[in-house]
Design a protein around this motif. Structure first.
Motif, PDB file in Angstrom:
ATOM      1  N   PHE A 166      -0.019  -0.959  -6.921  1.00 51.28           N
ATOM      2  CA  PHE A 166      -1.262  -1.414  -6.219  1.00 51.28           C
ATOM      3  C   PHE A 166      -2.088  -0.212  -5.929  1.00 51.28           C
ATOM      4  O   PHE A 166      -1.441   0.987  -5.968  1.00 51.28           O
ATOM      5  CB  PHE A 166      -1.055  -2.204  -4.842  1.00 51.28           C
ATOM      6  N   PRO A 167      -3.527  -0.352  -5.536  1.00 52.61           N
ATOM      7  CA  PRO A 167      -4.229   1.021  -5.380  1.00 52.61           C
ATOM      8  C   PRO A 167      -3.588   1.926  -4.295  1.00 52.61           C
ATOM      9  O   PRO A 167      -3.563   3.044  -4.591  1.00 52.61           O
ATOM     10  CB  PRO A 167      -5.767   0.402  -5.060  1.00 52.61           C
ATOM     11  N   GLY A 168      -3.219   1.230  -3.108  1.00 52.04           N
ATOM     12  CA  GLY A 168      -2.450   2.045  -2.189  1.00 52.04           C
ATOM     13  C   GLY A 168      -3.120   2.977  -1.536  1.00 52.04           C
ATOM     14  O   GLY A 168      -4.261   3.075  -0.998  1.00 52.04           O
ATOM     15  N   CYS A 169      -2.586   4.232  -1.920  1.00 56.10           N
ATOM     16  CA  CYS A 169      -3.123   5.435  -1.598  1.00 56.10           C
ATOM     17  C   CYS A 169      -4.549   5.921  -2.122  1.00 56.10           C
ATOM     18  O   CYS A 169      -5.604   6.610  -1.487  1.00 56.10           O
ATOM     19  CB  CYS A 169      -2.393   6.720  -2.201  1.00 56.10           C
ATOM     20  N   PHE A 170      -4.821   5.322  -3.351  1.00 49.96           N
ATOM     21  CA  PHE A 170      -6.047   5.552  -4.053  1.00 49.96           C
ATOM     22  C   PHE A 170      -7.309   4.810  -3.353  1.00 49.96           C
ATOM     23  O   PHE A 170      -8.529   4.797  -3.813  1.00 49.96           O
ATOM     24  CB  PHE A 170      -5.907   5.092  -5.430  1.00 49.96           C
ATOM     25  N   ARG A 171      -6.806   4.021  -2.458  1.00 49.26           N
ATOM     26  CA  ARG A 171      -7.712   3.318  -1.630  1.00 49.26           C
ATOM     27  C   ARG A 171      -8.792   4.364  -1.074  1.00 49.26           C
ATOM     28  O   ARG A 171      -9.984   4.114  -0.996  1.00 49.26           O
ATOM     29  CB  ARG A 171      -7.292   2.176  -0.423  1.00 49.26           C
ATOM     30  N   CYS A 172      -8.251   5.419  -0.715  1.00 47.37           N
ATOM     31  CA  CYS A 172      -8.908   6.588   0.077  1.00 47.37           C
ATOM     32  C   CYS A 172      -8.845   7.712  -0.878  1.00 47.37           C
ATOM     33  O   CYS A 172     -10.175   8.258  -0.916  1.00 47.37           O
ATOM     34  CB  CYS A 172      -8.354   6.925   1.317  1.00 47.37           C
ATOM     35  N   HIS A 173      -8.022   8.184  -1.539  1.00 44.89           N
ATOM     36  CA  HIS A 173      -7.721   9.130  -2.409  1.00 44.89           C
ATOM     37  C   HIS A 173      -8.400   9.023  -3.577  1.00 44.89           C
ATOM     38  O   HIS A 173      -7.419   9.003  -4.725  1.00 44.89           O
ATOM     39  CB  HIS A 173      -6.179   9.588  -2.513  1.00 44.89           C
ATOM     40  N   ASP A 174      -9.562   8.885  -4.049  1.00 39.74           N
ATOM     41  CA  ASP A 174      -9.859   8.317  -5.304  1.00 39.74           C
ATOM     42  C   ASP A 174     -10.820   9.564  -5.896  1.00 39.74           C
ATOM     43  O   ASP A 174     -11.531   9.393  -6.952  1.00 39.74           O
ATOM     44  CB  ASP A 174     -10.778   7.066  -5.002  1.00 39.74           C
ATOM     45  N   ASP A 175     -11.183  10.551  -4.949  1.00 36.07           N
ATOM     46  CA  ASP A 175     -11.793  11.795  -5.498  1.00 36.07           C
ATOM     47  C   ASP A 175     -13.356  11.308  -5.902  1.00 36.07           C
ATOM     48  O   ASP A 175     -13.806  12.064  -6.538  1.00 36.07           O
ATOM     49  CB  ASP A 175     -11.075  12.267  -6.756  1.00 36.07           C
ATOM     50  N   ILE A 176     -13.611  10.419  -5.063  1.00 38.52           N
ATOM     51  CA  ILE A 176     -15.170   9.709  -5.230  1.00 38.52           C
ATOM     52  C   ILE A 176     -15.787   9.765  -3.818  1.00 38.52           C
ATOM     53  O   ILE A 176     -16.931  10.438  -3.662  1.00 38.52           O
ATOM     54  CB  ILE A 176     -15.160   8.435  -5.954  1.00 38.52           C
ATOM     55  N   ASN A 229       0.738  -1.166  -0.010  1.00 41.22           N
ATOM     56  CA  ASN A 229      -0.016  -0.012   0.041  1.00 41.22           C
ATOM     57  C   ASN A 229       0.875   1.284  -0.171  1.00 41.22           C
ATOM     58  O   ASN A 229       0.312   2.425   0.057  1.00 41.22           O
ATOM     59  CB  ASN A 229      -1.076   0.084   1.487  1.00 41.22           C
ATOM     60  N   THR A 230       2.093   1.109   0.060  1.00 42.02           N
ATOM     61  CA  THR A 230       2.955   2.368  -0.010  1.00 42.02           C
ATOM     62  C   THR A 230       3.039   2.896  -1.470  1.00 42.02           C
ATOM     63  O   THR A 230       3.482   2.006  -2.360  1.00 42.02           O
ATOM     64  CB  THR A 230       4.273   1.968   0.419  1.00 42.02           C
ATOM     65  N   GLY A 231       2.636   3.954  -1.326  1.00 37.27           N
ATOM     66  CA  GLY A 231       2.670   4.509  -2.870  1.00 37.27           C
ATOM     67  C   GLY A 231       1.183   3.941  -3.694  1.00 37.27           C
ATOM     68  O   GLY A 231       0.226   3.836  -2.978  1.00 37.27           O
ATOM     69  N   HIS A 232       1.356   4.382  -5.024  1.00 35.38           N
ATOM     70  CA  HIS A 232       0.121   4.023  -5.768  1.00 35.38           C
ATOM     71  C   HIS A 232       0.165   3.612  -7.300  1.00 35.38           C
ATOM     72  O   HIS A 232      -0.636   3.449  -8.093  1.00 35.38           O
ATOM     73  CB  HIS A 232      -1.016   5.224  -5.667  1.00 35.38           C
TER      74      HIS A 232
END
Length: 484
Positions: free
Chosen positions: A435-445, A429-432
């Motif tokens: 793997f999704p990593g940061c984008f698990r939360c930071h998805d702008d959705i 999960n480090t980076g994106h």
């Protein structure tokens, strides 16, 4: 009669039945076990003085089997006496009077001295074995090599990690008696799972009962400490004939402390609390986030089309270091990035035609075992260059062989067929980028009640200074062009 005489007479009365009852097969077997363990202890004493063993199975013998024999023998001695007492009492054969025991008797006095000395020796040996057994079970050798098949993936990753000089127990147990006891109780179930071959393949992650990171990781790293902005340079190689090299340069805003928010300050700064709800066991599908800043009401972000009743049923976790740095020591690569790193480090020559493209293809093939891969990987690479680039194969065979060794090294660090560990089994999960990593939360959705979303802006956490450029100007400006 004086008190001393009464005590003397009483001691003879107590010793007489003990001498009688200890004369049985079970107690004598216990004596044999204790004696055997004591002799083995003397032979293995040099190993114990070192405090560690180089071979895991010698460690099992020295620090697990041997203590079992020793303490098992000590238990058999009183057990045999008790069984004999019950049997003679039930059959009416238990003597009403025993032969006199006189401490002035030379033979009996020698027996008492012998028992006293051997008891002291047993206590010394027992304490030594107990301490060494605990020490051995806390060693990297025990954790990584004793259960070789089970822990082979984690041990291989550990050896190639930034924490390869940190003992396993420092992170998985930490200090203090409560977690030490919990870990040993958990270990009992794991021992049975290994003994009866019932352990899962692959080992599930994350470890749900792992000690909180604030009590282990943060003894060395803590997010409230300010971290300077960090320049990161990564090399990528294209899947063309020339393996064209390009560089990414970015400035990571670590942050923390009182000098700036940055990544750590926004997520785990002083007074900041983050909680989230996830649908899957690996915590990859996050649908609800609650962010609380000092002195402010919590802000809740929810994924679209998420039923509020579902959120109530989902597990909620308070964010800590392990939610982003979930593989700090046991990280596994993807074939593409593994090839880039090996070529950048010159473990794989980057001037062999199409070595990046062919290497990734070979790594992604299915192999039944490590032995099969060892033969197949070298054969596949040789075949490719022999058929497509015979002149290079003949003139630069040593480089082709080095490339094959590099590919096999990547495979051995990341793929473990016996444990069903393959590419992508354990997300990082480090980076994106992988793997999704940061984008698990930071998805702008995920949106709050006012419509505000969790940003996906690149500059929120880092600044991109160069993106897949062959000669980034920023490196020349910083005087780092020679580092290429």
């Amino acid at each position: 009669m004086s008190p001393i005489r009464r005590l003397h007479a009483r001691s003879k009365e107590l010793l007489s039945p003990l001498v009688h009852l200890s004369n049985n097969a079970i107690s004598l077997a216990g004596v044999v076990l204790v004696t055997t363990a004591g002799l083995l202890w003397l032979f293995l004493l040099p190993t114990m003085w070192r405090g560690h063993v180089d071979h895991p199975y010698l460690g099992i013998m020295a620090f697990m089997v041997l203590p079992g024999l020793f303490f098992g023998g000590l238990l058999l001695i009183p057990l045999g006496s008790y069984i004999k007492f019950r049997r003679e009492s039930r059959m009416g054969k238990y003597p009403a009077k025993f032969p006199p025991v006189d401490l002035r008797n030379v033979e009996f006095r020698r027996l008492v001295i012998f028992v006293a000395l051997t008891t002291c020796a047993n206590l010394l040996i027992g304490s030594q074995l107990t301490y060494r057994a605990v020490t051995y079970m806390d060693s990297v050798t025990f954790c990584g090599q004793t259960c070789h098949t089970v822990m082979h993936p984690e041990y291989a990753a550990y050896q190639n990690s930034p924490h390869s000089r940190v003992e396993c127990v420092e992170c998985h147990i930490g200090s203090g008696a409560p977690w030490f006891v919990r870990s040993k109780l958990s270990g009992v179930a794991q021992v049975f799972a290994v003994a009866f071959n019932t352990y899962p393949r692959p080992i599930p992650a994350p470890v749900e009962n792992l000690r909180p990171a604030r009590e282990t990781c943060e003894t060395c790293h803590w997010p409230q400490k300010y971290g300077e902005d960090r320049l990161r340079i990564s090399r990528r190689y294209a899947e063309d004939e020339a393996n064209t090299e390009s560089l990414n340069v970015l400035l990571l805003r670590i942050g923390g402390g009182r000098l700036g928010p940055g990544i750590h300050g926004v997520h785990l700064g002083e007074g900041v609390h983050l909680r989230y709800a996830h649908r899957d066991r690996q915590r990859q599908e996050i649908v609800w986030v609650e962010w609380t800043l000092p002195g402010m009401e919590p802000i809740t972000f929810v994924a679209p089309d998420t039923d509020p009743e579902e959120i109530k049923r989902l597990p909620v976790r308070e964010m800590d270091c392990m939610d982003c740095h979930n593989r700090p020591t046991h990280a596994f690569e993807t074939p593409d990035r593994a090839m880039d790193r090996a070529m950048a480090a010159r473990r794989i020559p980057n001037n062999l035609p199409y070595v990046k493209k062919v290497g990734v293809e070979i790594l992604q093939r299915s192999y039944a075992s490590g032995k099969e891969a060892q033969l197949a990987i070298a054969t596949a690479l040789d075949t490719y260059y022999r058929e497509n680039y015979p002149e290079i194969f003949n003139k630069r065979r040593a480089e082709v062989q080095r490339a094959a060794e590099g590919l096999l090294g990547i495979f051995n660090r990341n793929i473990f067929p016996e444990m069903r560990v393959t590419w992508g089994t354990y997300p990082n999960n480090t980076g994106h980028t992988e793997f999704p990593g940061c984008f698990r939360c930071h998805d702008d959705i995920k949106a709050a009640s006012d419509g505000k979303t969790i940003t996906q802006d690149c500059n929120a956490c880092h600044q991109l200074l160069a993106m897949e450029e062959q000669n980034p100007k920023i490196l020349s400006d910083l005087g780092l062009a020679s580092a290429q």
